[in-house]
Motif scaffolding. Sequence first.
Motif, PDB file in Angstrom:
ATOM      1  N   GLY A  44     -12.261   2.780  11.660  1.00 30.11           N
ATOM      2  CA  GLY A  44     -12.138   2.316  10.288  1.00 30.11           C
ATOM      3  C   GLY A  44     -10.776   1.759   9.935  1.00 30.11           C
ATOM      4  N   ALA A  45      -9.782   1.904  10.823  1.00 33.06           N
ATOM      5  CA  ALA A  45      -8.426   1.441  10.506  1.00 33.06           C
ATOM      6  C   ALA A  45      -8.380  -0.064  10.311  1.00 33.06           C
ATOM      7  CB  ALA A  45      -7.458   1.863  11.609  1.00 33.06           C
ATOM      8  N   HIS A  46      -9.149  -0.780  11.107  1.00 37.29           N
ATOM      9  CA  HIS A  46      -9.136  -2.240  11.007  1.00 37.29           C
ATOM     10  C   HIS A  46      -9.523  -2.706   9.604  1.00 37.29           C
ATOM     11  CE1 HIS A  46     -11.108  -6.237  11.420  1.00 37.29           C
ATOM     12  NE2 HIS A  46     -10.100  -6.479  12.236  1.00 37.29           N
ATOM     13  N   ALA A  47     -10.619  -2.145   9.087  1.00 33.67           N
ATOM     14  CA  ALA A  47     -11.074  -2.546   7.756  1.00 33.67           C
ATOM     15  C   ALA A  47     -10.128  -2.063   6.663  1.00 33.67           C
ATOM     16  CB  ALA A  47     -12.485  -2.009   7.513  1.00 33.67           C
ATOM     17  N   ARG A  48      -9.578  -0.859   6.839  1.00 35.03           N
ATOM     18  CA  ARG A  48      -8.682  -0.329   5.799  1.00 35.03           C
ATOM     19  C   ARG A  48      -7.363  -1.112   5.751  1.00 35.03           C
ATOM     20  NH1 ARG A  48      -8.838   5.927   7.181  1.00 35.03           N
ATOM     21  NH2 ARG A  48      -9.752   5.172   9.129  1.00 35.03           N
ATOM     22  N   LEU A  49      -6.925  -1.595   6.889  1.00 31.76           N
ATOM     23  CA  LEU A  49      -5.743  -2.466   6.871  1.00 31.76           C
ATOM     24  C   LEU A  49      -6.054  -3.768   6.142  1.00 31.76           C
ATOM     25  CD1 LEU A  49      -4.315  -2.001  10.479  1.00 31.76           C
ATOM     26  CD2 LEU A  49      -3.215  -1.317   8.347  1.00 31.76           C
ATOM     27  N   ARG A  50      -7.230  -4.300   6.362  1.00 28.05           N
ATOM     28  CA  ARG A  50      -7.618  -5.540   5.676  1.00 28.05           C
ATOM     29  C   ARG A  50      -7.652  -5.329   4.169  1.00 28.05           C
ATOM     30  NH1 ARG A  50      -9.175  -9.667   8.480  1.00 28.05           N
ATOM     31  NH2 ARG A  50     -10.258 -10.587   6.714  1.00 28.05           N
ATOM     32  N   ALA A  51      -8.095  -4.138   3.758  1.00 22.80           N
ATOM     33  CA  ALA A  51      -8.135  -3.847   2.334  1.00 22.80           C
ATOM     34  C   ALA A  51      -6.735  -3.861   1.721  1.00 22.80           C
ATOM     35  CB  ALA A  51      -8.797  -2.492   2.085  1.00 22.80           C
ATOM     36  N   GLN A  52      -5.718  -3.657   2.568  1.00 20.81           N
ATOM     37  CA  GLN A  52      -4.331  -3.695   2.111  1.00 20.81           C
ATOM     38  C   GLN A  52      -3.675  -5.047   2.390  1.00 20.81           C
ATOM     39  OE1 GLN A  52      -2.002  -0.048   3.014  1.00 20.81           O
ATOM     40  NE2 GLN A  52      -3.891   0.724   3.960  1.00 20.81           N
ATOM     41  N   GLY A  53      -4.498  -6.029   2.775  1.00 19.67           N
ATOM     42  CA  GLY A  53      -3.971  -7.364   2.993  1.00 19.67           C
ATOM     43  C   GLY A  53      -3.333  -7.574   4.350  1.00 19.67           C
ATOM     44  N   ILE A  54      -3.640  -6.719   5.346  1.00 18.04           N
ATOM     45  CA  ILE A  54      -3.035  -6.825   6.666  1.00 18.04           C
ATOM     46  C   ILE A  54      -4.130  -7.146   7.676  1.00 18.04           C
ATOM     47  CG2 ILE A  54      -1.747  -5.631   8.465  1.00 18.04           C
ATOM     48  CD1 ILE A  54      -0.578  -3.847   6.273  1.00 18.04           C
ATOM     49  N   ALA A  55      -3.968  -8.257   8.376  1.00 17.61           N
ATOM     50  CA  ALA A  55      -4.943  -8.670   9.384  1.00 17.61           C
ATOM     51  C   ALA A  55      -4.442  -8.287  10.765  1.00 17.61           C
ATOM     52  CB  ALA A  55      -5.182 -10.178   9.320  1.00 17.61           C
TER      53      ALA A  55
END
Length: 822
Positions: A768-779
């Motif tokens: 889930g880290a990948h999606a949660r980083l995206r939620a913070q604007g980090i790709a």
Amino acid sequence: MVTSPLRPEGTAPPRLMIAAPMTGQGKTTIATGLMAALRAAGHTVSGHKVGPDYIDPGYHALGTGRPGRNLDPHLVGEERVAPLLLHGARGADIAVVEGVMGLHDGRIGTDGFASSAHVAALTATPVVLVVDVSRMSRSAGALVAGMVAYDPAVEVVGVILNKAGSARNVAEIARAMPIPVLGVVSRDEEIAAPSRHLGLVPAAERAESARAVERLGERVARDVDLDALVELARSAPALDARPWDPADEPGIAAADGPRPVIAVAGGRAFTFRYPETEELLTAAGCEVVAFDPLVDTALPSGTRGLYLGGGFPEVYAGRLAANRALLTELRDAVRSGVPTVAECAGMLYLAGSLDDRAMAGVLPAHARMTERLTLRYPVATAPGDTLLTRSGESATGHEFHRTRMSPGACAERPAWVVDGAPEGFASDTLHASYLHLHWAGRPRFAARLADAARATPPPAPASVPAPDLVSLKAEAVAEPVADPLRHHGDVEVGEGMLDLAVNVHPGRRPVWLDRALAESLREIDAYPDPAPARAAIARRHGRGVDEVLPTAGAAEAFTLIARLRSWRRPVVVHPQFTEPHAALEQAGHAVTSVLCPAENGFVLDPDAVPDDADLVVVGNPTNPTGALHPARDLRRLCRPGRLVVVDEAFMDAVPGEPESLVEERIEGLVVLRSLTKHWSIPGIRAGYLVGDSEAVRGLERASTPWSVSTPAIAAMIACTSEEAVPEAERRARELDGWRSHLEAGLREAGVGFVPSRAPFVLVRAGGGAHARLRAQGIAARRADTFPGLDPSWIRVAVRPPEITRRLTAALAGLVPDTAPSA
């Protein structure tokens, strides 16, 4: 007389047993060679092995083109031996049975029960002895005479002299023989089969096995009288027996409705299983589907039962442990109640660890290799009701291993009691132990597994977490991609996002490079000429122009390689950049994946690459792991008839370019380079390959005319110039410093990662880290599309410290699903 439906007067397939006075005489070599020779002579041959051996039948299968079969009175009962021989020999012109140990050596304390002689008597099969005469003369005649006279129920009809010496000594031996000499085979180390800690190396693990068996057949055809052997085989009398049929066994009946899928472990690590097991399950209404735990990242679709047989998981422990996606699915399946049978290697695979490498973690035990060989032929008793057994039932089996489980059994529900001690682990849905069983002797076990599989509901779809703060775009990216091998990091970057997904140097291009690109536009009214770029690249690496080919990026090079030949066994080393795998599959090739284990830092073990691979593709440093493989290991991959492709797309980002092979002239070696990442020009598809001039000529013939554009040619000339060398090194050292800062931040945040030598780092951030980083604007680059990696991994591009700090702060707030691995 009970007659067979095949032969009204009785069943009399021509048959011979190849036996010996003792072990080590060359039975397997001669028997396998005889099978191959008879097949080459136009016969349909059935191969059989006395005893519980799994390895020899693998070689028999190569020699005959049919499944190798076992004949063992201990495992299946005396009454089933002849029927099983007839079953395996259906449609065959001749059956060849290889004996076990010495002719009269059987289960200890039973006066030869389950010996070769016992099986020969049960099946009325004439015996041909193989005798190693390398240290004997006339005494060989006395030895054979004793074997001929020892048991009147066993007919010894001929002898083959193996490892023979001079013609004079052979003549002396032949005169002393009381029975015909049917062949004389001299010593030849090249036709010997290699051994391992449990005996011969399985045929499935010897890439050159098919050719070796073919050579054996040629040798036996030359040195042995095949016609005489066939005549002796035809002298075998009819058998008063019917061929075994799995559908006739009690409890084996195909039920109405869908056929439940039984997933059976196979591949190199799981080679030990009897073909009758699968035949019983099929007759019981199941669909048997094999999967390879070294390669496959998921269980077969619709799996409702599991059979994990024996093999050598300790040899492949690293690669098995690295395939976390499959281990996770396997663990979830067994824990959810999917009925599972695991024998020996299968039990080790379900353990918490094997030699300190994490396995599936289903069983509350750990295993490791020991010096002591456990070899026994026991009768086991079921202490209670389990998936396979009912309380008080007994079964005959065998154990053959050098591992030890700690603890050795579940105190509450062991699978068996053997010699008064509990053995294995069991429940209503699980049966795991060291004991190997031949289910033809216990067909009710197949019926019970089939019934349990039918009663098991189809696996539920994986649960999907609620979106919470994840944006719609992030949610879409987190879903399975249609073509994982074609997934690239550039699609993960959205407007306004912090880009840590794309491996392009974030700095400005040198002025001289921009100037060269701008000036190239003045020449776009003419067709591009790559010759100046070819000469510049050759000068840069000290190579001839015939050893260099400019390409439209590494992607074109991979396509050319895929089209170069009709590859017999192309291998791609994973985890790595998926483009070569995709290009090979697009060209119609079946690709073999070799997984580098996580616990070894994803560094390649050259011995893991199959010997018969004619193409091997490996990255160095590898994307996405950042592993820098030693050049000596890559050189070991090179051999006549094989093309080794080393993708050095990121080598220019490693200070000093250690372990590079770009300047080495090795037959069959090609090195790929890309200029797009290090020089910040992904829109200019600029790359090249350097290597064996013969391979380069072939690749050039396969290339499309004018595929390399005029701006790309200008970039190649500029980026390989003397002016570019110090700037390339400066950029590499800058990236090295940024990466050190990133790794220090990850360490401080308590986030696992793989130490890297590339301009990116593989991070164990948790599910889930990948999606949660995206939620913070980090790709970041999702890593589960790389074979061998699961969703707990992400790949992070190296960036300046101020950007890195934002990433590590975000990661520190994420809770990994798995413990970090430094």
